[in-house]
Design an enzyme around this catalytic site. Sequence first.
Site, PDB file in Angstrom:
ATOM      1  N   ARG A 507     -13.864   2.787  26.346  1.00 51.37           N
ATOM      2  CA  ARG A 507     -14.319   2.751  27.742  1.00 51.37           C
ATOM      3  C   ARG A 507     -15.703   3.354  27.968  1.00 51.37           C
ATOM      4  O   ARG A 507     -16.541   2.789  28.641  1.00 51.37           O
ATOM      5  CB  ARG A 507     -13.311   3.466  28.636  1.00 51.37           C
ATOM      6  CG  ARG A 507     -11.956   2.770  28.717  1.00 51.37           C
ATOM      7  CD  ARG A 507     -10.936   3.611  29.456  1.00 51.37           C
ATOM      8  NE  ARG A 507     -10.771   4.928  28.852  1.00 51.37           N
ATOM      9  CZ  ARG A 507     -10.013   5.157  27.770  1.00 51.37           C
ATOM     10  NH1 ARG A 507      -9.385   4.164  27.177  1.00 51.37           N
ATOM     11  NH2 ARG A 507      -9.907   6.371  27.258  1.00 51.37           N
ATOM     12  N   LYS A 578     -10.110  -0.708   7.790  1.00 48.51           N
ATOM     13  CA  LYS A 578     -10.047  -1.403   6.496  1.00 48.51           C
ATOM     14  C   LYS A 578     -10.590  -2.824   6.562  1.00 48.51           C
ATOM     15  O   LYS A 578     -10.708  -3.493   5.545  1.00 48.51           O
ATOM     16  CB  LYS A 578      -8.587  -1.526   6.055  1.00 48.51           C
ATOM     17  CG  LYS A 578      -7.942  -0.266   5.577  1.00 48.51           C
ATOM     18  CD  LYS A 578      -6.615  -0.608   4.975  1.00 48.51           C
ATOM     19  CE  LYS A 578      -5.435   0.146   5.435  1.00 48.51           C
ATOM     20  NZ  LYS A 578      -5.243   0.993   6.483  1.00 48.51           N
ATOM     21  N   LEU A 612      -6.315  11.233   0.329  1.00 43.91           N
ATOM     22  CA  LEU A 612      -6.288  11.403  -1.136  1.00 43.91           C
ATOM     23  C   LEU A 612      -7.576  10.845  -1.753  1.00 43.91           C
ATOM     24  O   LEU A 612      -8.036   9.785  -1.352  1.00 43.91           O
ATOM     25  CB  LEU A 612      -5.089  10.646  -1.726  1.00 43.91           C
ATOM     26  CG  LEU A 612      -3.690  11.131  -1.348  1.00 43.91           C
ATOM     27  CD1 LEU A 612      -2.653  10.208  -1.978  1.00 43.91           C
ATOM     28  CD2 LEU A 612      -3.481  12.558  -1.811  1.00 43.91           C
ATOM     29  N   LYS A 681      -5.024  -2.807   0.582  1.00 44.24           N
ATOM     30  CA  LYS A 681      -5.389  -1.602  -0.167  1.00 44.24           C
ATOM     31  C   LYS A 681      -5.591  -1.900  -1.645  1.00 44.24           C
ATOM     32  O   LYS A 681      -6.558  -1.451  -2.256  1.00 44.24           O
ATOM     33  CB  LYS A 681      -4.321  -0.519   0.013  1.00 44.24           C
ATOM     34  CG  LYS A 681      -4.329   0.052   1.420  1.00 44.24           C
ATOM     35  CD  LYS A 681      -3.178   1.021   1.623  1.00 44.24           C
ATOM     36  CE  LYS A 681      -3.220   1.593   3.034  1.00 44.24           C
ATOM     37  NZ  LYS A 681      -1.997   2.322   3.355  1.00 44.24           N
ATOM     38  N   GLY A 796      -1.037   9.897   8.076  1.00 42.19           N
ATOM     39  CA  GLY A 796      -1.040  11.015   9.044  1.00 42.19           C
ATOM     40  C   GLY A 796      -2.456  11.293   9.512  1.00 42.19           C
ATOM     41  O   GLY A 796      -3.418  11.152   8.750  1.00 42.19           O
TER      42      GLY A 796
END
Length: 814
Positions: A507, A578, A612, A681, A796
């Site tokens: 926005r 991605k 990771l 991935k 996460g």
Amino acid sequence: MNVLKFGGTSVGSAENINKVISVLDKYAKEDRLICVVSAVGGITDRLLKAGNFAQAKNENYISEFDAIKQIHSSILLELIPSKNEVILKQLEAKLQLLRSLLDGIFLINELSPKTSDKLVSFGELLSSYIITETMKSRGMEALRKNSQELIVTNSNFTKADVVYEQTNTNIKTYFEQATQRITIMPGFISKSLTGEITTLGRGGSDFTAAIAAAALKVNRLEIWTDVSGMFTANPKLVKQAYPIESLSYQEAMELSHFGAKVLYPPTVQPVLKLNIPIHIKNTQHPEAAGTTISNDAGKSTSPVKGISNINNVALLTLQGNGMVGIPGFSKRLFETLAQERINVIFITQASSEHSICFGIDDKDGVLAKAAIDFTFENEISLNKIDPIIMESQLSIIALVGDRMKSHQGISGKMFSTLGKNNINIRAIAQGASERNISAVIAEKDVKKALNTLHERFFETETKQLNVFITGVGNVGQKLVAQIAQQKSYLKEHLKTRMKVVGLSNSRTMVFDETGLDLKNWKDQLANGETASLEGFLDRAKDFNLRNSIFVDVTANDAIPKLYPAYLKQNIAVVACNKIACSSDFENYRELKDLSRKYNAPYLFETNVGAGLPVIDTLNNLIASGDRITSIQAVLSGSLNFVFNHFDDSTKFHDVVKQAQKEGYTEPDPRIDLSGVDVARKILILARESGTKMNLEDIENDAFLTKNNLESDSVDAFYETLIEDEAHFQKLYASAKANDSQLKYVAEFNEGKAKVGLKEIPRGHPFYNLEGKDNIVMFYSLRYPEQPMIIKGAGAGADVTASGLFADIIRAGNR
Ligand code: ADP
Ligand code: ASP
Ligand code: MG
């Protein structure tokens, strides 16, 4: 005797004049002194503006005059509140003379250089009058001496040359007989041999003071201004610049010649011969040490003392085959420029003699081109040389330091620093003294160039990263919080200052070049301007800051289309999005190429395994000469969560719902469950391993039913999960019977990749993979049997944000 000069800002208001007077009062207790003053700040410009209006028959000259009058009257009234009628009348009379001159210019519609000098002389005449009268009214022993009666020049109006012999005699004779403690002299103004008013060039009050100091052979010359000395770079453009303690005369001359406005370049000449030191002091902070300019340049260890810049430069190139080996071309060229009184700031000639390239003030460009084309008319018509080529809106930046010549690699550092920041260099010159290396660049790049060079040569201790973040959902918010929290750690341990300059959601967007306040960014963003993807890019481009990093924390498919534009601006791209990396191979390739070409890192570590270090490890293996032969991995935190929670006592539908609720799936869980996310991935890992591959090339062994896959909305999808519960229970039962765990596995083997649900037997490294963890096993030439394993939380917001954070730091180490 002491000579002090106070500049425009120092005498720019009653308050500042009071500060000047208190400095003078202190000095006068010790010795007699001469105080040279500039016009009130901005008045010389206003006088010229009024003159130009009048010349153009524009009556606005009257309002400009009124403003000038108002400024002086109010300063005087504030300084001498007791309304001294005589002084007020005198001021009135001087202003009336100015008004008559402007009326005259208006009438005859002409403003010659001679009249212009007469006009601007009012600035210094008025300021020196007000200051002297104020001091007298306070009982100080002050007298004004008009510099025009002392400084004699030729008739080069607007920038006259001093006739030293006569000038020195005048000054010596006058001060031998003068008895007053304090003499106030107007700076900048002088008189020609024929008695006309002349000036010494813009900024010339410094020069007036130097002329007086040299004529009287005083012990020191003080230039009082609005900054605490000559800085390592223009403090208005480089916030980190700091005052240089000491400089040699030559260094000061080079810096001022190349734009350090704090000292008018000719100022050094008269005092240099007599070895009179110049002190640059700050009227606002008299206690600050300032800069000393002398023969003893101090024991500075830094070979580079300062960086300066001149804007509004035009670069002209004279070239042609007919120039080679024929003497006299340069002579004719520079004679032509001298005849037109055009000052040459910069010259470079290639050893082939095929071209001469020189820099002049932009405003002289058209005149110079016309004059040179005329001089070489004949050679041009014979095609021996080409018509002169002119480029404008350029700047020169110069590194200056006496000791640069004994240090190798400074120009290398300078040019690689500029190159790394994608600043194009148009021309280079290095003086034979090696005291100066200068480069011509586009004016729009000046601020960036000065700041990067300053960081490289003066702030080896710290580096600044300028971050632009788009997307402040779960992950974006965590990222901002981590940046705020790590601020002092980064500064102390990594010598890095990380600033969030731009922030946007779908926005609104906000920007602050000095870094947004991360304590209340939410309020600022809520009140920001309307967001647009191009608008965000344009602003990042316009700021043109060094070490700029764009961070895409969205899953938006329009943003990756702008990555090329960011990279081309030398802005690094860090993405957890991605889409770009898993898009068509040619697109991925192009981004990688652009990143290399424009030296702008493109990093996407969080695309695989969240925080990771999967991609970084892979890149390091390859960079060190290893080759990946196979990859086995569990790459979906969400699918792992689902299969770790699903058994014969739960319902598949409920487990997926829970995973979504806890934020472990994409907003559309079909992307995870269909295996598309995992396929993306492994595609990225395959590509990073050096394989040319597209998403269609990946075998996807779907475990969902046709019914699930064909659902046309998220809600309908959940419905089909209920309908097909038996199918999922069958998958579970089979695994259980085989003493195995269900894991969604991605594999890459000698150029081929596939994804699918597998029964993992007890004892396999994947068997005990818990919660939302990911695991990646790299088999390579160096790890043929025992793979390199990376394992840990693979989803996460917190870990993803920390992955982005690490990429930002990596991008900053470009
Ligand atoms: P004054 O009116 O006192 O003569 P100037 O405006 O002529 O002052 O010169 C002071 C200004 O020079 C500073 O305010 C600063 O903006 C500019 N400047 C440019 N380069 C430098 C530098 N390297 N060090 C200090 N000041 C600089
Ligand atoms: N007042 C003049 C100028 O503005 C001279 C000076 O300030 O040094 O250029
Ligand atoms: Mg000045």
